[in-house]
Design an enzyme around this catalytic site. Structure first.
Site, short mmCIF file in Angstrom:
data_model
loop_
_atom_site.label_atom_id
_atom_site.label_comp_id
_atom_site.label_asym_id
_atom_site.label_seq_id
_atom_site.Cartn_x
_atom_site.Cartn_y
_atom_site.Cartn_z
N CYS A 107 0.68 -1.20 -0.14
CA CYS A 107 -0.14 -0.24 -0.02
C CYS A 107 0.77 1.31 -0.22
O CYS A 107 0.35 2.34 -0.10
CB CYS A 107 -0.98 -0.05 1.12
SG CYS A 107 -2.04 -1.45 1.27
N HIS B 145 -2.30 7.99 6.07
CA HIS B 145 -2.82 6.80 5.45
C HIS B 145 -4.46 6.46 5.67
O HIS B 145 -5.03 6.17 5.12
CB HIS B 145 -1.96 5.64 5.84
CG HIS B 145 -1.97 4.27 4.97
ND1 HIS B 145 -2.02 4.34 3.66
CD2 HIS B 145 -1.97 2.99 5.50
CE1 HIS B 145 -2.19 3.10 3.15
NE2 HIS B 145 -2.06 2.18 4.35
N HIS C 158 -9.61 2.71 0.21
CA HIS C 158 -8.32 2.62 0.15
C HIS C 158 -7.83 1.94 -1.23
O HIS C 158 -8.18 1.01 -1.55
CB HIS C 158 -7.63 1.48 1.25
CG HIS C 158 -6.43 1.21 1.21
ND1 HIS C 158 -5.34 1.95 0.42
CD2 HIS C 158 -5.64 0.42 2.33
CE1 HIS C 158 -4.37 1.24 0.98
NE2 HIS C 158 -4.34 0.71 1.96
#
Lengths: 387, 246
Positions: free
Chosen positions: A148, A281, A316
């Site tokens: 990620c 994040h 996400h």
């Protein structure tokens, strides 16, 4: 990694952002994504299983429904073509860095379910080959895969190439899809939120996945002037690290993220006191959000700090997250506005008043952008306003 | 000079080895041997058995490179980066995971397999096992037959983003459902690159980038990982076995 003192001694040239675009479930452009964010809209919706064997598995995700695919092309190429639509031509000798975690994973699924498709598109590097043809780039290319944090590391790598004079112009393209493979995997790990995710909220229950892509061109000042490109902002600093503690969970003390942030600040020649805005994040999982706040406490202390996450709005986006967040961070600096954290209502323990459900004006000249991912990877960028 | 090579390790279809160990170096198209913990790790390591095949292969070659550089043993985590090239990555594990998903219409996919459906998870395992906290990432499509990952590692050192990098390539070969391609020869080769080694006696040679971005070993252009191992062994007074697949 060089120490902060060594970093200060390295002579670097300025790294300018000269083009920036994103496509998310909120819209096909930087403008439409920004408008959705600032108006607290979430594109996370209920989705069914996408392929016949998995229909009936109801979950939520921020999917871009009208992406097309064919026997020869994955949906990811449609996504990339869409993000590149408003993109300016780039110098042919530009270097190309792409970032993805699963590239044409929809193709993989279709092939395993019996369709005949072009199997070369299963390779992660296939998106780099597609973009190089699409933009007619002849310079070296590579795909970066770092879970990620892929997008963040790709932007940081591109910036480092320009700063050290190894390249004049680098194009970064980040993209990832949501498919049955991805949704089922995160579901198996019990990481998915039953409803739209709620980053930094006391009642957060996990993450929501999203589809998206970002395209960013970085240039040296001289190259930008030579090609008549606008100076939208700067990449001032970058850092990366590994927790070396757990495969799928972050270091609960945030040591790896702290290390990455300090590296990015060191490259930028800034101190923690210069940072007032953080594009975190903020996945909405218990452990990620907690770890990030512990890391921010360690770096910035308890002073006021505007922290936001865009994942409650666009989900996400995995390997694309760092690229999209670079574009939104730039937009935030340009518009002098901190977007709200969609889905956030009541601060979780340790969050304090850093996160808001409303947009806020900001005079910050710098934006810290952070990502972390599976395998313990962490990435941090410092983005600077154009002037 | 940007960096020196202080250690080399490999695991190919022809066996496991390291620069200063007696086994010769060669690469063929396979099949790869079953990778067991005992090949590279002297002590029991329960997590090795849980890893996917890509991680077992990569970590075994990395262990050999770290031993060769005298950096295998550790007590405190180290700011060493890891950079690995791969062509096919974890497609084998992707298939195994997806098969668990298809087995019962998506009711019970394997979480333990899903955790390995990112090639960078191999680097996460390596970071934990060897205590490496520097930057880590995968680059595609960099295989045994090119030198991309060395170039990227040298750029990272040159920019100050890394001082020491465990750098190499790792591929299981083309999965059965893909057309075979010689780009992704099976096997793993890793090098320990250091910008300021404090053990000059352990140096194989020096790496540089020329103005065109080409990788040079001791001043001579080097075009792939296999050739780089051979040049290192030559430099150390050892020879690789003949018949290496280019």
């Amino acid at each position: 990694m060089a120490s902060n003192r060594q970093q200060a001694q390295l002579k670097r040239q300025a790294v300018w952002i000269t083009d920036a675009a994103c496509t998310t479930a909120l819209g096909d452009s930087r403008q439409s994504t920004w408008d959705g964010l600032i108006n607290n809209r979430s594109a996370i919706r209920p989705v069914n299983g996408f392929s016949a064997p998995f229909s009936g598995k109801l979950r939520v995700a921020a999917r871009i429904d009208d992406l097309t695919s064919s026997r020869r092309h994955s949906r990811v190429f449609s996504l990339i073509d869409r993000v590149l639509a408003p993109f300016s031509a780039v110098p042919p000798a530009s270097r190309l860095i792409t970032a993805t975690t699963k590239a044409g994973i929809d193709f993989f699924e279709r092939r395993r379910l019996g369709e005949t498709i072009d199997s070369e598109d299963l390779l992660l590097a296939s998106i780099a080959h597609h973009v190089s043809r699409r933009l007619d780039i002849s310079g070296p290319m590579l795909n970066i895969s770092a879970a990620c944090a892929s997008g963040t590391l790709a932007v940081g790598k591109a910036a480092a190439l320009i700063a050290t004079g190894l390249a004049d112009s680098v194009v970064v393209i980040c993209a990832d899809l949501v498919t049955d493979f991805v949704l089922s995997g995160f579901s198996a790990l019990k990481a998915l939120s039953p409803g739209p995710c709620r980053p930094f909220d006391r009642h957060r229950q996990g993450l929501s996945l999203g589809e998206g892509a970002a395209a960013v061109t970085l240039m040296s000042g001289e190259c930008a002037r030579r090609h008549g490109r606008p100076l939208l902002g700067r990449i001032l600093g970058w850092g990366a690290s590994n927790d070396a503690t757990h495969m799928t969970a972050p270091d609960r003390n945030g040591k790896g993220l702290i290390q990455a942030i300090h590296q990015a600040l060191g490259v930028a020649g800034l101190s923690p006191d210069d940072i007032h805005a953080v594009n975190a994040h903020g996945t909405g999982t218990i452990y990620n959000d907690q770890m990030e706040m512990i890391a921010f406490d360690a770096v910035f202390g308890q002073r006021p700090l505007n922290v936001f996450s865009i994942k409650g709005a666009i989900g996400h986006t995995l390997g694309a997250a760092g690229g999209i967040e670079t574009v939104i961070g730039l937009e935030s600096l340009r518009r002098k506005m901190i977007p709200p954290t969609t889905g956030f209502q009541v601060a979780a323990q340790g969050v304090g008043d850093r996160v808001s459900m409303s947009a806020k004006p900001s005079e910050s000249r710098y934006m810290l952008s952070t990502n972390s991912g599976f395998g313990g990877v962490n990435g941090a960028l410092v983005i600077g306003a154009a002037a | 000079m940007i960096a020196t090579i202080t250690g080399i390790g490999w695991l190919t279809a022809d066996g496991i080895g390291a620069g200063r160990r007696p086994a010769g170096f060669s690469v063929s198209t396979g099949p790869m041997p079953a990778v067991t913990r005992e090949m590279a790790f002297p002590d029991p390591m329960p997590r090795f058995g849980r890893m996917d095949d890509l991680s077992r292969l990569g970590l075994s070659a990395m262990a050999m490179a770290l031993k060769d550089a005298g950096c295998f043993e550790w007590s405190q985590k180290r700011s060493i980066g890891i950079l690995a090239g791969t062509v096919y990555g974890c497609l084998h594990t992707d298939r195994a995971f997806f098969d668990t998903l298809c087995a019962d219409s998506g009711q019970s996919p394997s979480p333990s397999l899903f955790a390995y459906t990112l090639p960078s998870c191999m680097l996460g395992e390596a970071a934990i096992v060897f205590g490496l906290t520097g930057p880590s990432c995968i680059v595609n499509d960099a295989g045994l037959t090119d030198i991309t990952c060395i170039r990227v590692a040298l750029e990272n050192i040159l920019s100050g983003d890394a001082g020491t990098v465990l750098c190499g390539v790792c591929d299981l070969g083309a999965p059965p459902f893909m057309r075979d391609s010689r780009k992704g020869l099976p096997g793993a080769i890793f090098f320990m690159l250091e910008n300021h080694p404090d053990r000059s006696e352990t140096v194989y040679g020096h790496l540089d980038l020329d103005t065109a971005g080409k990788v040079r070993f001791n001043g001579i252009e080097t075009i792939n990982m296999i050739e780089l191992v051979e040049k290192c062994l030559d430099s150390a007074g050892r020879t690789a076995l003949t018949g290496n697949t280019p």
